[in-house]
Design a protein around this motif. Structure first.
Motif, PDB file in Angstrom:
ATOM      1  N   ASP A 142       0.790  -1.218  -0.238  1.00 22.01           N
ATOM      2  CA  ASP A 142       0.015  -0.142   0.088  1.00 22.01           C
ATOM      3  C   ASP A 142       0.875   1.176   0.046  1.00 22.01           C
ATOM      4  OD1 ASP A 142      -2.540  -1.491  -0.072  1.00 22.01           O
ATOM      5  OD2 ASP A 142      -3.004  -1.125   2.129  1.00 22.01           O
ATOM      6  N   PRO A 143       1.948   1.464   0.689  1.00 17.75           N
ATOM      7  CA  PRO A 143       2.760   2.750   0.692  1.00 17.75           C
ATOM      8  C   PRO A 143       3.324   3.069  -0.531  1.00 17.75           C
ATOM      9  CG  PRO A 143       3.158   1.359   2.731  1.00 17.75           C
ATOM     10  CD  PRO A 143       2.126   0.429   1.932  1.00 17.75           C
ATOM     11  N   LEU A 144       3.885   1.740  -1.260  1.00 19.03           N
ATOM     12  CA  LEU A 144       4.446   1.938  -2.441  1.00 19.03           C
ATOM     13  C   LEU A 144       3.472   2.417  -3.580  1.00 19.03           C
ATOM     14  CD1 LEU A 144       6.717   1.147  -4.526  1.00 19.03           C
ATOM     15  CD2 LEU A 144       5.783  -1.020  -4.921  1.00 19.03           C
ATOM     16  N   LEU A 145       2.182   1.814  -3.536  1.00 20.02           N
ATOM     17  CA  LEU A 145       1.189   2.314  -4.430  1.00 20.02           C
ATOM     18  C   LEU A 145       0.857   3.713  -4.082  1.00 20.02           C
ATOM     19  CD1 LEU A 145      -0.968  -0.965  -4.204  1.00 20.02           C
ATOM     20  CD2 LEU A 145       0.170  -0.235  -6.254  1.00 20.02           C
ATOM     21  N   ALA A 146       0.883   4.160  -2.925  1.00 23.47           N
ATOM     22  CA  ALA A 146       0.647   5.550  -2.679  1.00 23.47           C
ATOM     23  C   ALA A 146       1.603   6.425  -3.328  1.00 23.47           C
ATOM     24  CB  ALA A 146       0.377   5.768  -1.113  1.00 23.47           C
ATOM     25  N   LEU A 147       3.058   5.867  -3.035  1.00 31.66           N
ATOM     26  CA  LEU A 147       4.115   6.624  -3.738  1.00 31.66           C
ATOM     27  C   LEU A 147       4.059   6.864  -5.285  1.00 31.66           C
ATOM     28  CD1 LEU A 147       6.636   8.113  -3.465  1.00 31.66           C
ATOM     29  CD2 LEU A 147       8.028   5.791  -3.647  1.00 31.66           C
ATOM     30  N   ILE A 148       3.544   5.688  -6.067  1.00 33.56           N
ATOM     31  CA  ILE A 148       3.324   5.649  -7.470  1.00 33.56           C
ATOM     32  C   ILE A 148       2.248   6.626  -7.677  1.00 33.56           C
ATOM     33  CG2 ILE A 148       2.754   4.170  -9.402  1.00 33.56           C
ATOM     34  CD1 ILE A 148       3.924   2.041  -8.139  1.00 33.56           C
ATOM     35  N   ARG A 149       1.174   6.747  -6.915  1.00 27.38           N
ATOM     36  CA  ARG A 149       0.091   7.863  -7.307  1.00 27.38           C
ATOM     37  C   ARG A 149       0.681   9.149  -6.879  1.00 27.38           C
ATOM     38  NH1 ARG A 149      -2.370   3.944  -4.339  1.00 27.38           N
ATOM     39  NH2 ARG A 149      -3.793   2.487  -5.767  1.00 27.38           N
ATOM     40  N   ASN A 154       2.224  14.132  -9.292  1.00 26.10           N
ATOM     41  CA  ASN A 154       3.196  15.218  -9.569  1.00 26.10           C
ATOM     42  C   ASN A 154       3.861  15.501 -10.884  1.00 26.10           C
ATOM     43  OD1 ASN A 154       3.700  16.831  -6.629  1.00 26.10           O
ATOM     44  ND2 ASN A 154       3.164  14.921  -6.014  1.00 26.10           N
ATOM     45  N   GLY A 155       3.111  14.831 -11.769  1.00 26.21           N
ATOM     46  CA  GLY A 155       3.727  15.018 -13.158  1.00 26.21           C
ATOM     47  C   GLY A 155       4.813  14.200 -13.466  1.00 26.21           C
ATOM     48  N   PHE A 156       5.377  13.317 -13.001  1.00 20.78           N
ATOM     49  CA  PHE A 156       6.262  12.584 -12.995  1.00 20.78           C
ATOM     50  C   PHE A 156       6.088  11.226 -13.828  1.00 20.78           C
ATOM     51  CE2 PHE A 156       8.322  15.417  -9.947  1.00 20.78           C
ATOM     52  CZ  PHE A 156       9.176  15.916 -10.603  1.00 20.78           C
ATOM     53  N   ALA A 157       4.999  11.167 -14.185  1.00 16.70           N
ATOM     54  CA  ALA A 157       4.686   9.907 -14.836  1.00 16.70           C
ATOM     55  C   ALA A 157       3.147  10.152 -15.221  1.00 16.70           C
ATOM     56  CB  ALA A 157       4.734   8.310 -14.187  1.00 16.70           C
ATOM     57  N   PHE A 164      -0.143  -0.666 -15.610  1.00 16.22           N
ATOM     58  CA  PHE A 164       0.773  -1.581 -15.764  1.00 16.22           C
ATOM     59  C   PHE A 164       1.191  -2.583 -14.614  1.00 16.22           C
ATOM     60  CE2 PHE A 164       2.650   1.714 -19.008  1.00 16.22           C
ATOM     61  CZ  PHE A 164       1.912   1.405 -19.714  1.00 16.22           C
ATOM     62  N   ILE A 165       0.275  -2.074 -13.665  1.00 16.28           N
ATOM     63  CA  ILE A 165       0.459  -2.964 -12.285  1.00 16.28           C
ATOM     64  C   ILE A 165      -0.779  -3.565 -12.001  1.00 16.28           C
ATOM     65  CG2 ILE A 165       1.150  -2.942  -9.850  1.00 16.28           C
ATOM     66  CD1 ILE A 165       2.516  -0.302 -10.501  1.00 16.28           C
ATOM     67  N   GLU A 166      -1.122  -5.034 -11.914  1.00 15.89           N
ATOM     68  CA  GLU A 166      -2.114  -5.480 -11.119  1.00 15.89           C
ATOM     69  C   GLU A 166      -1.917  -5.849  -9.761  1.00 15.89           C
ATOM     70  OE1 GLU A 166      -4.302  -8.400 -13.791  1.00 15.89           O
ATOM     71  OE2 GLU A 166      -2.296  -8.194 -14.858  1.00 15.89           O
ATOM     72  N   VAL A 167      -2.930  -5.394  -8.758  1.00  8.90           N
ATOM     73  CA  VAL A 167      -2.662  -5.734  -7.599  1.00  8.90           C
ATOM     74  C   VAL A 167      -3.572  -6.772  -7.077  1.00  8.90           C
ATOM     75  CG1 VAL A 167      -2.805  -4.496  -5.144  1.00  8.90           C
ATOM     76  CG2 VAL A 167      -2.114  -3.166  -7.242  1.00  8.90           C
ATOM     77  N   ALA A 168      -2.971  -7.764  -6.645  1.00  8.40           N
ATOM     78  CA  ALA A 168      -3.724  -8.805  -6.035  1.00  8.40           C
ATOM     79  C   ALA A 168      -3.625  -8.753  -4.444  1.00  8.40           C
ATOM     80  CB  ALA A 168      -3.190 -10.286  -6.272  1.00  8.40           C
TER      81      ALA A 168
END
Length: 183
Positions: A142-149, A154-157, A164-168
């Motif tokens: 969850d913290p990683l997914l929050a970081l990706i969001r 912030n416009g870096f992706a 491209f990521i499926e979460v199970a």
């Protein structure tokens, strides 16, 4: 059609929650039960060892790849169906990636993050279309997914990065997603 070959990235430690090892064991068993091949980092420690031993116990096909400098540290598991020793970490990741159809990422540390972000970046650049599944055992990622969001916000992706990521939520759901993935 060839059986699915699943690359599992995961920790060389078991982590602080027994659920992590339980999910690793279930994933290894599930891969073997479906007559798929496990591709992983060839270690016999942590979640790596757990997933491999579970696949072996279920008579699964196991393909391990380990760089020479980690053979002793990660206790190279030489009793696999196929055991490959590479010269570098980069070569390890390449061999693992080239020998799989899909990637599942169990809980892990910096090495697992490195492996995840390399295949995720390659996917973002259009270099492959292999499924990348985060096994989010007890919300570990969850913290990683929050970081990706946060990176996206912030416009870096582009927002498509999340596509491209499926979460199970666990190994059972991971196996269902893998079963449904196109080959």
């Amino acid at each position: 059609m060839n059986p699915l070959s699943v690359c599992v990235f995961c920790g060389a430690r078991t982590g602080g929650d027994p659920a992590f090892a339980a999910d690793a064991e279930q994933l290894g068993q599930g891969i073997a039960a479906r007559n798929w091949r496990l591709v992983y980092g060839a270690g016999d420690v942590g979640l790596m060892g757990t997933v491999a031993r579970a696949a072996q116990k279920a008579d699964g096909d196991t393909f391990g790849v380990i760089p020479r400098h980690l053979v002793e540290w990660e206790v190279g598991k030489t009793d696999l169906t196929r055991y490959v020793v590479t010269e570098t970490m980069h070569e390890r990741k390449k061999v693992m990636f080239m020998n799989c159809d899909a990637i599942a990422v169990l809980p892990g540390g910096a090495g697992s993050l490195d492996e995840l972000f390399e295949v995720l970046t390659w996917r973002q650049l259009g270099l492959h279309e292999k499924p990348v599944i985060l096994v989010n055992t007890k919300g570990y990622w969850d913290p990683l997914l929050a970081l990706i969001r946060h990176v996206i916000d912030n416009g870096f992706a582009d927002a498509s990065l999340m596509d491209f990521i499926e979460v199970a939520t666990d190994s059972a759901q991971t196996l269902d997603l893998l079963s449904a993935s196109p080959r």
